[in-house]
Design an enzyme around this catalytic site. Structure first.
Site, short mmCIF file in Angstrom:
data_model
loop_
_atom_site.label_atom_id
_atom_site.label_comp_id
_atom_site.label_asym_id
_atom_site.label_seq_id
_atom_site.Cartn_x
_atom_site.Cartn_y
_atom_site.Cartn_z
N GLU A 1 0.82 -1.21 0.00
CA GLU A 1 0.00 0.00 0.00
C GLU A 1 0.86 1.26 0.00
O GLU A 1 0.64 2.18 -0.78
CB GLU A 1 -0.92 0.01 1.22
N TYR B 1 -3.41 6.89 6.37
CA TYR B 1 -3.36 5.82 5.36
C TYR B 1 -3.45 4.45 6.04
O TYR B 1 -2.70 4.16 6.97
CB TYR B 1 -2.06 5.91 4.56
N ASP C 1 7.03 5.27 -6.01
CA ASP C 1 6.03 5.29 -7.07
C ASP C 1 5.78 6.75 -7.43
O ASP C 1 6.41 7.66 -6.86
CB ASP C 1 4.76 4.53 -6.68
N CYS C 2 4.88 7.01 -8.37
CA CYS C 2 4.74 8.38 -8.87
C CYS C 2 4.33 9.35 -7.77
O CYS C 2 4.94 10.42 -7.61
CB CYS C 2 3.76 8.42 -10.04
N SER C 3 3.31 9.00 -7.01
CA SER C 3 2.82 9.92 -5.98
C SER C 3 3.70 9.91 -4.74
O SER C 3 3.78 10.92 -4.03
CB SER C 3 1.38 9.57 -5.61
N ASP D 1 -1.64 9.75 -2.24
CA ASP D 1 -1.91 9.15 -3.55
C ASP D 1 -2.28 10.21 -4.59
O ASP D 1 -2.81 11.28 -4.27
CB ASP D 1 -3.05 8.13 -3.45
N HIS E 1 -1.87 8.77 -12.56
CA HIS E 1 -0.46 9.13 -12.58
C HIS E 1 -0.28 10.61 -12.27
O HIS E 1 -1.17 11.43 -12.54
CB HIS E 1 0.14 8.81 -13.95
N HIS F 1 8.91 12.55 -13.45
CA HIS F 1 8.00 11.59 -12.83
C HIS F 1 8.69 10.24 -12.66
O HIS F 1 9.75 9.98 -13.22
CB HIS F 1 6.72 11.43 -13.66
#
Length: 306
Positions: free
Chosen positions: A56, A91, A206-208, A225, A260, A272
């Site tokens: 997650e 989260y 990851d991207c976020s 996110d 994304h 990114h």
């Protein structure tokens, strides 16, 4: 809910205790061997790809979590510093209980003392009275007790004292707000870093997760996110973009679900962390796929309320 603090360099937060695979074992103990875990992922054809739906998010050494339940050596947690629409308290996910700890002195210091924020990709924490060292990554933070001979004296989650190179940290209760050009420069330090689904550490983003930590380093709190990040801040048009703004992409030619996020860096380019197998890089917004899926942009300048 009971508060605990992360007692490993990087703690993986899973969707359930059943989701980790055999190859994830190095990340499940204390200490967590993140390098060995990543090596195993890269040695398996689906090692990184199959983290989708399993991992997650991640938490860093010293960060707080709320325990809302326990099961077979696992803690069901909420991460209060990572805003998510999934749960108003933070989260949600699961982490091995042995990777969490509590000491009243640390709890008190976390609430009241200045924090030593790690501002380099990696540094070393040396525990006083021990020859052991621990790797700490970007945006790890510990209560700051002072400085001696070029070393920052910090308190660790177990209530012991440690030392960090003073040149690798910034001391503040809350980091000062930095502008877009500073955020761009910070993000560029991670160019070439492999993508990691769920990643929020200098071992892989990851991207976020990359945007979350870069903005944190600039004293600006944003959600964890991409979908949540797109809900707040000031909406700006593509023509109004400035370096440091967030750009978002959605399915169905920009009309569907946001999947994304990247950071505008100027001259029609954005930085990114694209996807598994594609490391952090800079691309042009005008490239066909990105131009087709671009849906909106947001500008965060601090003091956002979620």
């Amino acid at each position: 809910m009971d508060i605990r603090f992360v007692d490993v360099t990087v703690g993986n937060v899973w969707s359930s205790p059943e989701k980790p695979r055999d190859l994830d074992a190095p990340s499940l103990f204390r200490p967590a061997d993140i390098k060995e875990w990543l090596s195993r992922l890269d040695g398996d054809e689906k090692g990184r790809i199959d983290l989708v739906g399993r991992l997650e998010t991640q938490v860093l050494y010293g960060e707080p979590v709320w325990i809302v339940g326990e099961r077979n050596g696992w803690a069901e947690i909420r991460v209060p510093e990572q805003y998510s629409h999934k749960d108003e308290s933070g989260y949600p996910g699961w982490i091995p209980l042995e990777q969490l700890t509590f000491h009243p002195d640390y709890h008190q210091a976390w609430q009241t003392e200045p924090l030593a924020y790690v501002t380099v990709p990696f540094t070393r924490l040396r525990l006083e009275g021990s020859e052991s060292e621990q790797s700490l990554g970007f945006m790890s933070k510990l209560p700051w007790l002072g400085e001696v001979d070029g070393e920052a004296i910090v308190l660790t989650p177990r209530g012991t004292v440690g030392r960090l190179p003073a040149e690798d940290i910034t001391v503040a209760r809350t980091l000062p707000t930095a502008g877009g050009e500073v955020r761009v420069a910070t993000a560029k330090r991670f160019l070439g870093l492999p993508y990691l689904w769920g990643g929020t550490s200098a071992y892989g983003f990851d991207c976020s997760g990359l945007m979350y930590r870069v903005f944190e380093s600039a004293g600006i709190r944003i959600p964890r996110d991409a979908g949540d990040q797109a809900r707040f801040g000031k909406r700006v048009t593509k023509e109004e973009l400035r370096p440091g703004d967030l750009v978002f992409f959605a399915y169905n030619e920009g009309k569907g679900e946001i999947h994304h996020v990247g950071m505008y860096v100027g001259e029609g380019n954005f930085l990114h962390s694209p996807r598994t197998g594609h490391p952090v890089r800079i691309d042009r917004l005008s490239e066909e796929n990105y131009a087709r899926e671009f849906c909106l942009a947001r500008r965060y300048q601090g003091n956002e309320t979620f």
